[in-house]
Design a protein around this motif. Structure first.
Motif, PDB file in Angstrom:
ATOM      1  N   LEU A  26       1.392  -0.893   0.058  1.00 22.39           N
ATOM      2  CA  LEU A  26      -0.459  -0.690  -0.113  1.00 22.39           C
ATOM      3  C   LEU A  26       1.124   1.100   0.176  1.00 22.39           C
ATOM      4  O   LEU A  26       0.779   2.675  -0.719  1.00 22.39           O
ATOM      5  CB  LEU A  26      -1.174  -0.065   1.368  1.00 22.39           C
ATOM      6  CG  LEU A  26      -1.918  -0.984   1.202  1.00 22.39           C
ATOM      7  CD1 LEU A  26      -2.697  -0.867   2.555  1.00 22.39           C
ATOM      8  CD2 LEU A  26      -2.999  -1.075  -0.421  1.00 22.39           C
ATOM      9  N   THR A  27       1.864   0.854   1.046  1.00 21.59           N
ATOM     10  CA  THR A  27       2.539   2.570   0.656  1.00 21.59           C
ATOM     11  C   THR A  27       3.318   2.381  -0.642  1.00 21.59           C
ATOM     12  O   THR A  27       3.454   3.445  -1.252  1.00 21.59           O
ATOM     13  CB  THR A  27       4.158   1.946   1.681  1.00 21.59           C
ATOM     14  OG1 THR A  27       2.969   2.151   3.625  1.00 21.59           O
ATOM     15  CG2 THR A  27       4.934   3.471   1.678  1.00 21.59           C
ATOM     16  N   PHE A  30       0.573   3.865  -3.528  1.00 23.50           N
ATOM     17  CA  PHE A  30      -0.094   4.792  -3.103  1.00 23.50           C
ATOM     18  C   PHE A  30       0.475   5.964  -2.292  1.00 23.50           C
ATOM     19  O   PHE A  30      -0.061   7.302  -1.820  1.00 23.50           O
ATOM     20  CB  PHE A  30      -1.390   4.262  -1.986  1.00 23.50           C
ATOM     21  CG  PHE A  30      -2.176   3.422  -2.860  1.00 23.50           C
ATOM     22  CD1 PHE A  30      -3.485   4.074  -3.663  1.00 23.50           C
ATOM     23  CD2 PHE A  30      -2.584   2.430  -2.438  1.00 23.50           C
ATOM     24  CE1 PHE A  30      -4.085   3.047  -4.643  1.00 23.50           C
ATOM     25  CE2 PHE A  30      -3.207   1.553  -3.397  1.00 23.50           C
ATOM     26  CZ  PHE A  30      -4.161   2.556  -4.023  1.00 23.50           C
ATOM     27  N   GLY A  31       1.594   5.870  -2.163  1.00 27.40           N
ATOM     28  CA  GLY A  31       2.715   6.724  -1.175  1.00 27.40           C
ATOM     29  C   GLY A  31       2.083   6.810   0.256  1.00 27.40           C
ATOM     30  O   GLY A  31       1.260   5.733   0.582  1.00 27.40           O
ATOM     31  N   ILE A  33       1.564   8.637   3.159  1.00 24.34           N
ATOM     32  CA  ILE A  33       0.353   9.509   3.797  1.00 24.34           C
ATOM     33  C   ILE A  33      -1.064   8.291   3.297  1.00 24.34           C
ATOM     34  O   ILE A  33      -1.535   7.631   4.456  1.00 24.34           O
ATOM     35  CB  ILE A  33       0.299  10.531   3.145  1.00 24.34           C
ATOM     36  CG1 ILE A  33       1.123  11.243   4.171  1.00 24.34           C
ATOM     37  CG2 ILE A  33      -1.380  10.688   3.907  1.00 24.34           C
ATOM     38  CD1 ILE A  33       2.214  11.116   5.054  1.00 24.34           C
ATOM     39  N   ILE A  34      -1.211   8.146   2.288  1.00 26.01           N
ATOM     40  CA  ILE A  34      -2.914   7.222   1.691  1.00 26.01           C
ATOM     41  C   ILE A  34      -2.310   5.682   1.960  1.00 26.01           C
ATOM     42  O   ILE A  34      -3.227   5.144   2.556  1.00 26.01           O
ATOM     43  CB  ILE A  34      -2.689   7.652   0.397  1.00 26.01           C
ATOM     44  CG1 ILE A  34      -2.976   8.924   0.119  1.00 26.01           C
ATOM     45  CG2 ILE A  34      -3.855   6.715   0.041  1.00 26.01           C
ATOM     46  CD1 ILE A  34      -3.030   9.409  -1.537  1.00 26.01           C
ATOM     47  N   GLY A  35      -0.576   5.710   1.765  1.00 25.01           N
ATOM     48  CA  GLY A  35      -0.607   3.842   2.260  1.00 25.01           C
ATOM     49  C   GLY A  35      -0.420   3.500   4.133  1.00 25.01           C
ATOM     50  O   GLY A  35      -0.874   2.752   4.082  1.00 25.01           O
ATOM     51  N   ALA A  37      -2.787   5.944   5.956  1.00 25.76           N
ATOM     52  CA  ALA A  37      -3.986   5.668   6.805  1.00 25.76           C
ATOM     53  C   ALA A  37      -5.059   4.179   6.005  1.00 25.76           C
ATOM     54  O   ALA A  37      -5.402   3.627   6.410  1.00 25.76           O
ATOM     55  CB  ALA A  37      -4.695   6.943   5.827  1.00 25.76           C
ATOM     56  N   ALA A  38      -4.356   4.030   4.482  1.00 24.77           N
ATOM     57  CA  ALA A  38      -5.698   2.162   4.522  1.00 24.77           C
ATOM     58  C   ALA A  38      -4.675   1.052   5.031  1.00 24.77           C
ATOM     59  O   ALA A  38      -5.427   0.315   5.882  1.00 24.77           O
ATOM     60  CB  ALA A  38      -4.996   2.683   3.015  1.00 24.77           C
ATOM     61  N   ASN A  39      -3.412   1.630   5.406  1.00 17.09           N
ATOM     62  CA  ASN A  39      -2.745   0.551   6.132  1.00 17.09           C
ATOM     63  C   ASN A  39      -3.592   0.350   7.798  1.00 17.09           C
ATOM     64  O   ASN A  39      -3.613  -0.477   8.160  1.00 17.09           O
ATOM     65  CB  ASN A  39      -1.980   0.212   6.530  1.00 17.09           C
ATOM     66  CG  ASN A  39      -0.621  -0.599   6.605  1.00 17.09           C
ATOM     67  OD1 ASN A  39      -1.591  -1.878   6.381  1.00 17.09           O
ATOM     68  ND2 ASN A  39       0.512  -0.796   7.370  1.00 17.09           N
TER      69      ASN A  39
END
Length: 108
Positions: A26-27, A30-31, A33-35, A37-39
């Motif tokens: 995910l990191t 998506f980068g 910050i977004i990774g 948050a999704a994690n």
């Protein structure tokens, strides 16, 4: 290590490996910050799913939602009866009324 612990240890190692892999993927895609948050959202969802499965398993053993960790079982007192070990009479209190012995065993 006994055979009963191996499935639990396998499941924990699998969960740690899967969470680390999902977090890195995910990191990467998506980068940071977004990774991240999704994690976090995935981990919170996994925690709620595991807790839901535990409650479902407890209900299979006869625990309802008010007795599974919420203090509902504290209002119910168990009806234990004690029997004197020496003479076999039913005991109420610390000592036997028949023989005076303080040794007793519970009847379930």
């Amino acid at each position: 290590m006994d055979g009963a612990m191996k499935p639990v240890l396998k499941r924990q190692v699998l969960l740690i490996g899967a969470s680390l892999g999902a977090g890195l993927l995910l990191t990467y895609f998506f980068g940071f910050i977004i990774g991240m948050a999704a994690n976090i959202a995935i981990f919170v969802g996994a925690i709620f799913y595991i807790r839901w499965r535990q409650q479902k398993a407890l209900r299979a053993f006869g625990f309802s939602s008010e007795t599974a960790g919420r203090g509902g079982h504290e209002s119910e007192k168990p009806n234990l009866k004690y029997v004197c070990i020496a003479c076999g009479a039913q005991v109420k209190g610390a000592r036997c009324g028949s023989c005076g012995s303080s040794m007793k065993k519970p009847l379930f």
